[in-house]
Design a protein around this motif. Structure first.
Motif: not given
Length: 332
Positions: A140-169
């Motif tokens: 349950l802890e693994v799944v919860s942390r991975c779920g939070i990671d997924l949300c962080r990733g979605q938020s980061l993707e939105a940020e990269l697209c909004r700023h048109m940040d062409f950053d491979v890393d």
């Protein structure tokens, strides 16, 4: 012969997962039941449940113990797809109407939420199949942390697209969070619930993270190498949403000023996305970005395979190796 027996057993288990998924939400008559059944059935490749089952086998565990968790892995994955389709405005999923297109956005949000809770319910059900309470809590802890990671990733993707940040890393960080998280959760939960040692759980987590990144990079390429009829999802989704995928980032890095300007115009433009996709595909071809992205995916596959060396030699370990190699050789 032993390998064939193993393959037959796995096929039977995957078939059982598919049947149980149909039964899980198919017996009720409510709108929620109908929406969740529409999302889950017919099942897709069931790749995450398969990873979970094979990870359990790879540590010497009993797959019957982790079977409810395999159902949960697919529920959680499908929940993320339902929410992704809402965010992206995609009307097609697995070759048929997405949940948000079929039932409306408000209802689809509720269906996605219900499937997330069903993931946790499925993990708890493993107490009835023989998993220890301590192992279930760890899963349950693994799944919860991975779920939070997924949300962080979605938020980061939105940020990269909004700023048109062409950053491979930054892109690779986003993919590790958004896509690889569910792969990692599936493999680690399978190993944990089956009683695997800590070092085995860690090795499978490392395998899954590298596999997940390679898998997503290949997904990025499908929009430019296959048709939507083949993949079962819109080929113009990334264009419509101004998404910075790896081939686009690598093309931008290799392009001249004229093509860099064209890339930005394609991603922020309006109107029919298909002509814009064709413009971008031509730039990717000129810059060799598709080949370059494929080579990055291959590097991650090699890292995934290296992580498996920490596991004892078994048929399951070899099948996990095969999954990694197949992740960048598929059309959907």
């Amino acid at each position: 012969m032993r390998g064939q027996v193993h393959a037959d057993e796995l096929a039977a288990l995957v078939g059982e997962v598919a049947v149980r998924l149909g039964e899980r939400w198919g017996s009720g008559g409510s709108l929620l039941d109908a929406m969740c059944a529409h999302a889950l059935v017919p099942a897709g490749k069931l790749f995450r449940p398969i990873l979970l089952l094979e990870s359990a086998r790879a540590v010497g565990g009993d797959v019957e113990v982790v079977l409810p968790a395999a159902l949960g892995a697919e529920c959680g994955h499908v929940a993320s797809l339902v929410h992704d389709d809402i965010i992206d405005g995609d009307d097609l999923r697995r070759g048929r109407p997405s949940v948000q297109h079929q039932y409306g956005v408000d209802n689809a949000i509720v269906a996605g939420d219900a499937l997330i809770f069903d993931l946790f319910a499925a993990l708890a059900e493993c107490r009835l199949t023989g998993a220890s309470p301590e192992r279930i809590v760890l899963a349950l802890e693994v799944v919860s942390r991975c779920g939070i990671d997924l949300c962080r990733g979605q938020s980061l993707e939105a940020e990269l697209c909004r700023h048109m940040d062409f950053d491979v890393d930054a892109y690779l960080t986003m993919v590790r969070l958004k896509t690889a998280a569910f792969f990692r959760a599936a493999c680690e939960c399978g190993a944990l619930l089956a009683g695997g040692a800590e070092e085995m759980v860690g090795a499978l987590g490392m395998y899954a993270e590298n596999l997940g990144v390679a898998f997503q990079i290949h997904d990025d390429l499908l929009a430019y190498t296959w048709t939507s009829e083949t993949t079962g999802k819109p080929g113009t989704s990334d264009i419509r949403n101004g998404r910075l995928t790896l081939p686009v980032l690598l093309a931008h890095a290799a392009a001249d000023e004229s093509d860099r300007l064209a890339i930005k115009e394609v991603l922020v433009g309006e109107g029919d996305p298909e002509p814009r996709r064709e413009i971008l595909a031509a730039i990717l071809d000129r810059t060799g970005a598709v080949t370059a992205a494929a080579k990055v995916a291959q590097r991650y596959v090699r890292s995934a395979l290296g992580a498996l060396d920490a596991l004892p030699p078994t048929i399951s370990r070899e099948r996990l190796r095969g999954f990694a190699e197949a992740a960048i050789d598929r059309d959907r």
